[in-house]
Design a protein around this motif. Structure first.
Motif, PDB file in Angstrom:
ATOM      1  N   GLN A  93       0.845  -1.192   0.000  1.00 55.52           N
ATOM      2  CA  GLN A  93       0.000   0.000   0.000  1.00 55.52           C
ATOM      3  C   GLN A  93       0.875   1.236   0.000  1.00 55.52           C
ATOM      4  OE1 GLN A  93      -3.221   0.038  -0.219  1.00 55.52           O
ATOM      5  NE2 GLN A  93      -3.944  -1.951   0.497  1.00 55.52           N
ATOM      6  N   LEU A  94       0.488   2.194  -0.822  1.00 58.86           N
ATOM      7  CA  LEU A  94       1.223   3.462  -0.819  1.00 58.86           C
ATOM      8  C   LEU A  94       1.038   4.176   0.512  1.00 58.86           C
ATOM      9  CD1 LEU A  94       2.776   5.795  -2.212  1.00 58.86           C
ATOM     10  CD2 LEU A  94       0.577   6.566  -3.116  1.00 58.86           C
ATOM     11  N   HIS A  95      -0.198   4.182   0.976  1.00 59.35           N
ATOM     12  CA  HIS A  95      -0.500   4.858   2.232  1.00 59.35           C
ATOM     13  C   HIS A  95      -0.890   3.830   3.292  1.00 59.35           C
ATOM     14  CE1 HIS A  95      -0.347   8.661   0.203  1.00 59.35           C
ATOM     15  NE2 HIS A  95      -1.258   8.276  -0.660  1.00 59.35           N
ATOM     16  N   ASP A  96      -0.666   4.190   4.538  1.00 63.35           N
ATOM     17  CA  ASP A  96      -1.094   3.326   5.626  1.00 63.35           C
ATOM     18  C   ASP A  96      -2.377   3.910   6.201  1.00 63.35           C
ATOM     19  OD1 ASP A  96      -1.029   1.225   7.279  1.00 63.35           O
ATOM     20  OD2 ASP A  96       0.901   1.690   8.208  1.00 63.35           O
ATOM     21  N   SER A  97      -3.091   3.094   6.959  1.00 68.94           N
ATOM     22  CA  SER A  97      -4.280   3.635   7.618  1.00 68.94           C
ATOM     23  C   SER A  97      -3.816   4.593   8.713  1.00 68.94           C
ATOM     24  CB  SER A  97      -5.114   2.503   8.210  1.00 68.94           C
ATOM     25  OG  SER A  97      -4.333   1.778   9.121  1.00 68.94           O
ATOM     26  N   ARG A  98      -4.709   5.565   9.035  1.00 60.74           N
ATOM     27  CA  ARG A  98      -4.277   6.641   9.928  1.00 60.74           C
ATOM     28  C   ARG A  98      -5.052   6.601  11.247  1.00 60.74           C
ATOM     29  NH1 ARG A  98      -5.315  11.664   6.188  1.00 60.74           N
ATOM     30  NH2 ARG A  98      -7.273  10.524   5.958  1.00 60.74           N
ATOM     31  N   TRP A  99      -4.813   5.606  12.022  1.00 54.73           N
ATOM     32  CA  TRP A  99      -5.500   5.492  13.321  1.00 54.73           C
ATOM     33  C   TRP A  99      -4.776   6.367  14.341  1.00 54.73           C
ATOM     34  CZ3 TRP A  99      -9.938   2.737  14.444  1.00 54.73           C
ATOM     35  CH2 TRP A  99     -10.289   2.685  15.791  1.00 54.73           C
ATOM     36  N   GLY A 100      -5.484   7.331  14.884  1.00 56.15           N
ATOM     37  CA  GLY A 100      -4.827   8.263  15.810  1.00 56.15           C
ATOM     38  C   GLY A 100      -5.658   8.514  17.043  1.00 56.15           C
ATOM     39  N   PRO A 101      -5.257   9.510  17.841  1.00 55.46           N
ATOM     40  CA  PRO A 101      -5.993   9.818  19.085  1.00 55.46           C
ATOM     41  C   PRO A 101      -7.456  10.144  18.814  1.00 55.46           C
ATOM     42  CG  PRO A 101      -3.909  11.021  18.973  1.00 55.46           C
ATOM     43  CD  PRO A 101      -4.072  10.349  17.666  1.00 55.46           C
ATOM     44  N   GLY A 102      -7.720  10.814  17.723  1.00 57.79           N
ATOM     45  CA  GLY A 102      -9.107  11.174  17.387  1.00 57.79           C
ATOM     46  C   GLY A 102      -9.974   9.935  17.217  1.00 57.79           C
ATOM     47  N   ASP A 103      -9.364   8.881  16.669  1.00 54.97           N
ATOM     48  CA  ASP A 103     -10.128   7.647  16.467  1.00 54.97           C
ATOM     49  C   ASP A 103     -10.468   6.997  17.807  1.00 54.97           C
ATOM     50  OD1 ASP A 103     -10.148   7.360  13.473  1.00 54.97           O
ATOM     51  OD2 ASP A 103      -8.007   7.588  13.828  1.00 54.97           O
ATOM     52  N   TYR A 104      -9.469   7.021  18.737  1.00 48.84           N
ATOM     53  CA  TYR A 104      -9.735   6.493  20.082  1.00 48.84           C
ATOM     54  C   TYR A 104     -10.854   7.288  20.741  1.00 48.84           C
ATOM     55  CZ  TYR A 104      -5.546   3.575  19.831  1.00 48.84           C
ATOM     56  OH  TYR A 104      -4.637   2.626  19.470  1.00 48.84           O
ATOM     57  N   LEU A 105     -10.784   8.602  20.563  1.00 45.95           N
ATOM     58  CA  LEU A 105     -11.781   9.481  21.175  1.00 45.95           C
ATOM     59  C   LEU A 105     -13.175   9.185  20.615  1.00 45.95           C
ATOM     60  CD1 LEU A 105     -12.117  11.881  23.124  1.00 45.95           C
ATOM     61  CD2 LEU A 105     -11.889  13.396  21.159  1.00 45.95           C
ATOM     62  N   LEU A 106     -13.247   9.028  19.275  1.00 42.34           N
ATOM     63  CA  LEU A 106     -14.554   8.762  18.665  1.00 42.34           C
ATOM     64  C   LEU A 106     -15.121   7.421  19.145  1.00 42.34           C
ATOM     65  CD1 LEU A 106     -16.766   9.648  16.665  1.00 42.34           C
ATOM     66  CD2 LEU A 106     -15.534   8.412  14.886  1.00 42.34           C
ATOM     67  N   CYS A 107     -14.231   6.422  19.232  1.00 46.93           N
ATOM     68  CA  CYS A 107     -14.682   5.105  19.711  1.00 46.93           C
ATOM     69  C   CYS A 107     -15.175   5.203  21.157  1.00 46.93           C
ATOM     70  CB  CYS A 107     -13.556   4.079  19.603  1.00 46.93           C
ATOM     71  SG  CYS A 107     -13.228   3.599  17.918  1.00 46.93           S
ATOM     72  N   ALA A 108     -14.422   5.975  21.967  1.00 48.24           N
ATOM     73  CA  ALA A 108     -14.813   6.132  23.377  1.00 48.24           C
ATOM     74  C   ALA A 108     -16.165   6.832  23.465  1.00 48.24           C
ATOM     75  CB  ALA A 108     -13.735   6.929  24.120  1.00 48.24           C
ATOM     76  N   CYS A 109     -16.328   7.915  22.702  1.00 51.55           N
ATOM     77  CA  CYS A 109     -17.594   8.666  22.731  1.00 51.55           C
ATOM     78  C   CYS A 109     -18.744   7.789  22.245  1.00 51.55           C
ATOM     79  CB  CYS A 109     -17.493   9.913  21.842  1.00 51.55           C
ATOM     80  SG  CYS A 109     -16.411  11.165  22.519  1.00 51.55           S
ATOM     81  N   SER A 110     -18.487   7.010  21.188  1.00 56.26           N
ATOM     82  CA  SER A 110     -19.538   6.144  20.641  1.00 56.26           C
ATOM     83  C   SER A 110     -19.940   5.096  21.674  1.00 56.26           C
ATOM     84  CB  SER A 110     -19.045   5.451  19.370  1.00 56.26           C
ATOM     85  OG  SER A 110     -18.709   6.405  18.402  1.00 56.26           O
ATOM     86  N   THR A 111     -18.917   4.538  22.362  1.00 53.93           N
ATOM     87  CA  THR A 111     -19.208   3.523  23.391  1.00 53.93           C
ATOM     88  C   THR A 111     -20.010   4.144  24.523  1.00 53.93           C
ATOM     89  OG1 THR A 111     -17.093   2.531  22.827  1.00 53.93           O
ATOM     90  CG2 THR A 111     -18.121   1.762  24.864  1.00 53.93           C
ATOM     91  N   LEU A 112     -19.589   5.348  24.940  1.00 54.91           N
ATOM     92  CA  LEU A 112     -20.300   6.038  26.024  1.00 54.91           C
ATOM     93  C   LEU A 112     -21.745   6.322  25.639  1.00 54.91           C
ATOM     94  CD1 LEU A 112     -17.700   8.609  27.427  1.00 54.91           C
ATOM     95  CD2 LEU A 112     -18.821   6.741  28.663  1.00 54.91           C
ATOM     96  N   PHE A 113     -21.913   6.790  24.411  1.00 49.69           N
ATOM     97  CA  PHE A 113     -23.261   7.120  23.925  1.00 49.69           C
ATOM     98  C   PHE A 113     -24.141   5.878  23.932  1.00 49.69           C
ATOM     99  CE2 PHE A 113     -26.096   7.719  20.116  1.00 49.69           C
ATOM    100  CZ  PHE A 113     -26.944   8.636  20.704  1.00 49.69           C
ATOM    101  N   TRP A 114     -23.581   4.796  23.410  1.00 53.72           N
ATOM    102  CA  TRP A 114     -24.336   3.552  23.319  1.00 53.72           C
ATOM    103  C   TRP A 114     -24.629   2.973  24.706  1.00 53.72           C
ATOM    104  CZ3 TRP A 114     -22.262  -1.751  23.726  1.00 53.72           C
ATOM    105  CH2 TRP A 114     -23.214  -2.727  23.355  1.00 53.72           C
ATOM    106  N   GLY A 115     -23.577   2.946  25.537  1.00 53.54           N
ATOM    107  CA  GLY A 115     -23.731   2.429  26.894  1.00 53.54           C
ATOM    108  C   GLY A 115     -24.684   3.286  27.706  1.00 53.54           C
ATOM    109  N   GLY A 116     -24.489   4.618  27.591  1.00 50.79           N
ATOM    110  CA  GLY A 116     -25.347   5.563  28.324  1.00 50.79           C
ATOM    111  C   GLY A 116     -26.805   5.406  27.917  1.00 50.79           C
ATOM    112  N   ALA A 117     -27.016   5.233  26.600  1.00 48.12           N
ATOM    113  CA  ALA A 117     -28.384   5.086  26.089  1.00 48.12           C
ATOM    114  C   ALA A 117     -29.025   3.815  26.638  1.00 48.12           C
ATOM    115  CB  ALA A 117     -28.371   5.057  24.559  1.00 48.12           C
TER     116      ALA A 117
END
Lengths: 575, 289
Positions: free
Chosen positions: B245-269
């Motif tokens: 692959q020319l480019h690699d996937s770009r998993w960063g802090p923002g992705d962790y944050l989005l996953c955390a927020c999504s989990t919180l939203f789902w769990g909270g709901a």
């Protein structure tokens, strides 16, 4: 002679279900570092031959294959296409359909990724190939942001990145404007001369192939008819004519000069040689003062009128700016300009396919905004650039009958008109065939047949010669002449200026959405500097005519055809 | 312009979503979809839909696209409201907690077919809730997909464990649907140029005319597909996942944050739903019940 990198040994091939072979007993070698031109009429087997080199024929299509093609030491039947792709870079006719990635750098990387080239190596090759095709700095751009010529050069770069032993280009310039074609040829020449890339190119650009190729192979009916240097092939004018091909205009001109009794040992195939020869021979012809350039006197009142037309696309891009012009009944108008100049945009206003941002467009005094496209279509027949976008029924006769049914004609009249129209376009034998099963040239003629059946008074042909060989192009243009002689108003858009002197009377040159020139054809073709500004090059006959200017001063004759230029040479001259 | 390439609706401007990996955005899509399916209450479902529309606009999704989705959903919505409003199924009775529902009006008894039939308030609310759920699911997908470069989409999907061939087909399909729409437009234009007066036709005639487009549409697309396949093979494409692959996937802090927020939203709901009934259908008590 260098060693061959590709070798055809008695190759014959039939497509699935075909009774006639597409290739017959082909024996051919392609040598390391050469620039090989492959010419032939439509249906000669050029594309099929190209696709045998990477194994697409027969691996992709199936069918019956005889003989052997050895490419870079590999038998193309025994090795998969993905493996042969390492050795053969294939570039197709349509630049649009061969770009598959969302950015220029990804486009180049795509094949390398498939070949498992390490990332560092991919990154190293991208700037190299972009520099080779003069596209440096476009790495992050979307391929669709590039011009037609740039897209085709990107496709070449993507093929080059694989570092193939052979670069095969199947009519790579047929859909490009003169600027795009010139860019592609300049790039190929550079790759061949400076980097030693072996090139096989098919096409109908006789002038360009004569200028760039080392060797020409002539294919007809699937058979190899002749091969030799461009000089050897293009000077055999009768052989080319027998295959419905044309030589470069400079060759044709001096062949006619020779027929006047002038001794010419070797017909020139390149413009520079033609100019040298011209100055060495005695000539005498009238100057521009005596040239007839007046407007034809058979014209009727203004039929199409545009007043202060401005067109901006939804995103604000200006397409046309404050254009005013009139086209009178019975005129034959040629509309030229580079891609993006606004030619198609302009004519689409006549059919209310586009609504003016400002200004008015009238047809016979009626504002097009007040009329539906279906109403305008009864008076204006429009044949667009791509025939495949305009075919939508299950048979050739249904395609022609479609408009007649919409217009409410009786069955008997529909039948009569369908037959007449198909006969005019030479499609009677294909009457029951599916439109998409026809060759491209026939498909384009079918669209014309469907439009002509409505018997419109104005006919617009938008790039009718694109993708056509010389015979196909002449067929359509001869029909346009016949219609013109019957009083129809004709508007043709084309880049192929050399085809038009026999037909058009008036030329409108568009550039960047404005009219740069509106003049009789002779004056327009000799406005060399103005044409150059819109990246158009006059035909070689015009460039030769300009060499006929008297040395003592004065204007060159406004000749536009090889016949007119040849008439200036005095019989009995030469060495 | 190549419709195949150009018509993939990549957003025009950058936002925090365009900088995220497709995998975290897929996680967000799953979390939001789960919550949308969980909630039955119209106020909650409607709020979620509205929130997603705002997020979509913020992410750069073209308003015209959102409007088109909303317009198309009106046909679906009218059907839902009709059937649930007039013919409420047993599930609506159970949600409302009673056997008799609240009629808003009743057709006169002498009317044919609908005579004596009532439109029920609970049925209407249920239909609106289903419509809101559907819109939430439909509109959250482009927030994830249209904010991702096709190349990154493929890389992300492959990293998520999808075979390369499937990921490539998925990305190609995304580009192909708009091609179909463009091709329909082209054929329609060609028909008008041959005197077909669509503007003067009734609905039935128009439908008949559009139906005839299907065959040339499919044939045209098949031809283009064949050309594309030829091009891909000439570029050494074999569908194998074993590629660089020319480019690699770009998993960063923002992705962790989005996953955390999504989990919180789902769990909270989930907690709010089962703990305090937030998002549950709230039956309006009638006097005397």
């Amino acid at each position: 002679m260098t060693k061959p990198i590709a070798h055809f040994d008695n190759v014959s091939y039939l497509y699935p279900g075909a009774k006639v072979p597409a290739l017959k007993n082909i024996n051919l070698e392609i040598h390391q570092g050469e620039f090989l031109g492959l010419i032939g009429p439509t249906g000669a087997g050029k594309s099929t031959l190209c696709q045998t080199l990477n194994g697409s024929v027969p691996q992709f299509y199936g069918g019956r294959f005889f003989g052997q093609v050895i490419m870079a030491g590999l038998d193309t039947v025994e090795h998969p296409i993905s493996e042969l792709a390492r050795h053969v870079g294939l570039v197709f006719e349509d630049p649009e359909m061969q770009l598959v990635a969302p950015s220029v750098e990804n486009e180049i990387a795509f094949a390398l990724e498939n070949l498992r080239v390490p990332r560092a190596e991919i990154r190293a090759r991208i700037p190299q190939v972009l520099a080779a095709v003069r596209l440096s700095g476009t790495e992050k751009r979307h391929p669709q942001e590039l011009s037609g010529g740039q897209k085709q050069r990107l496709a070449i770069a993507a093929a080059l990145a694989m570092r193939p032993a052979l670069l095969v280009l199947d009519e790579p310039t047929s859909q490009l404007d003169p600027l795009g074609a010139a860019e592609v040829f300049a790039t190929l020449r550079q790759l061949n001369r400076e980097l030693g890339i072996t090139i096989l190119l098919t096409g109908h650009d006789a002038e360009e192939l004569a200028a760039h190729a080392d060797r020409i192979v002539l294919l007809a009916g699937g058979e190899l008819v002749a091969q030799g240097t461009p000089q050897e092939i293009y000077s055999r004018v009768e052989l080319l004519a027998a295959q419905q091909l044309r030589p470069p205009q400079v060759t044709r001109t001096f062949q006619l000069v020779r027929q006047r009794g002038v001794v010419i040992p070797q017909l020139p195939t390149r413009l520079a040689a033609g100019k040298r020869l011209l100055h060495a021979l005695p000539t005498s012809c009238p100057t521009a003062k005596n040239e007839h350039v007046a407007a034809p006197d058979h014209l009727g009142p203004a039929l199409l009128a545009i007043k202060n037309l401005t067109q901006r696309y939804a995103n604000g891009t200006p397409a046309l700016h404050n254009i005013s012009l009139e086209i009178r009944a019975g005129e034959y108008v040629l509309l030229v300009g580079q891609n993006g100049a606004g030619k198609s945009t302009l004519v689409k206003h006549f059919l209310n396919l586009l609504t003016p941002t400002a200004g008015t467009v009238t047809v016979d005094g009626l504002d097009t905004r007040q009329l539906e496209t279906s109403e305008l279509a009864q008076r204006i027949g429009y044949v667009g650039q791509n025939p495949d976008d305009q075919l939508f029924t299950a048979s050739v006769e249904d395609e022609v009958a479609f408009a007649l049914q919409n217009l409410g004609y009786a069955e008997a009249e529909i039948e009569r008109r369908v037959t007449v129209s198909l006969r005019q376009l030479g499609l009677v034998a294909q009457r029951t065939a599916h439109p998409l099963s026809l060759p491209r040239g026939d498909r384009a003629r079918l669209v014309s047949a469907a439009m002509l059946a409505m018997e419109p008074e104005i006919i617009i042909l938008d790039e009718p010669t694109t993708g056509q060989d010389y015979r196909g192009a002449k067929y359509i243009l001869e029909l346009s002449r016949e219609l013109h002689q019957r009083g129809k108003t004709i508007i043709v858009i084309t880049h192929h200026l050399y085809l038009m002197p026999e037909y058009a009377e008036r030329v409108i040159v568009l550039g960047k959405g404005t009219i740069l020139l509106d003049a009789p054809l002779r004056r327009a073709y000799h406005a060399k500097e103005l044409l150059r500004r819109t990246y158009l090059t006059p035909p070689q006959a015009v460039l030769l005519a300009q060499e006929l200017a008297p040395p003592a001063g004065g204007s060159a004759p406004l000749h536009v055809t090889p016949e007119e230029v040849a008439a200036c040479f005095l019989p009995g001259g030469g060495r | 312009m190549s419709h195949f390439q150009s018509s993939y609706q990549r957003v025009a401007r950058d936002s925090c979503f365009t900088r995220l990996d497709i995998r975290s955005k897929l996680f967000m899509i799953c979390a939001v979809t789960a919550v949308a399916l969980l909630w039955q209450n119209l106020a909650a479902s409607g709020s979620l839909t509205l929130g997603i529309i705002l997020v979509a606009l913020w992410a750069g999704i073209d308003w015209h696209y959102i409007r088109s989705v909303l317009l198309l959903s009106t046909i679906f919505g009218v059907t839902l409201l009709f059937f649930h409003g007039f013919f409420p199924h047993v599930g609506i009775h159970q949600l409302a907690g009673r056997t008799t529902l609240t009629p808003l009006f009743t057709f006169p008894a002498h009317w044919r077919l609908l005579g004596g039939q009532s439109l029920y308030r609970e049925g209407l609310l249920y239909g609106l809730s289903v419509l809101a759920k559907t819109l939430s699911v439909v509109l959250i997908i482009p927030v994830g997909i249209f904010t991702t470069e096709l190349d990154n989409l493929i890389i992300g999907l492959v990293r998520a464990g999808l075979p390369y061939k499937i990921a490539f087909i998925f990305s190609s399909t995304l580009r192909f649907f708009p091609l179909l729409l463009t091709r329909i437009q082209t054929i329609t234009e060609a028909q008008r140029l041959r005197g077909l007066a669509l503007e003067k036709m009734g609905v039935v005639q128009k439908t008949h005319s559009y139906a005839k487009i299907a065959v040339p549409l499919i044939l045209g697309v098949l031809l283009k597909s064949q050309m594309l396949e030829l091009t891909l093979q000439a570029r050494a494409f074999s569908g194998s996942s074993e590629r660089t692959q020319l480019h690699d996937s770009r998993w960063g802090p923002g992705d962790y944050l989005l996953c955390a927020c999504s989990t919180l939203f789902w769990g909270g709901a989930l907690i709010a739903y089962f703990g305090w009934g937030i998002g549950k259908w709230r039956a309006k008590k009638r006097e005397g019940e």
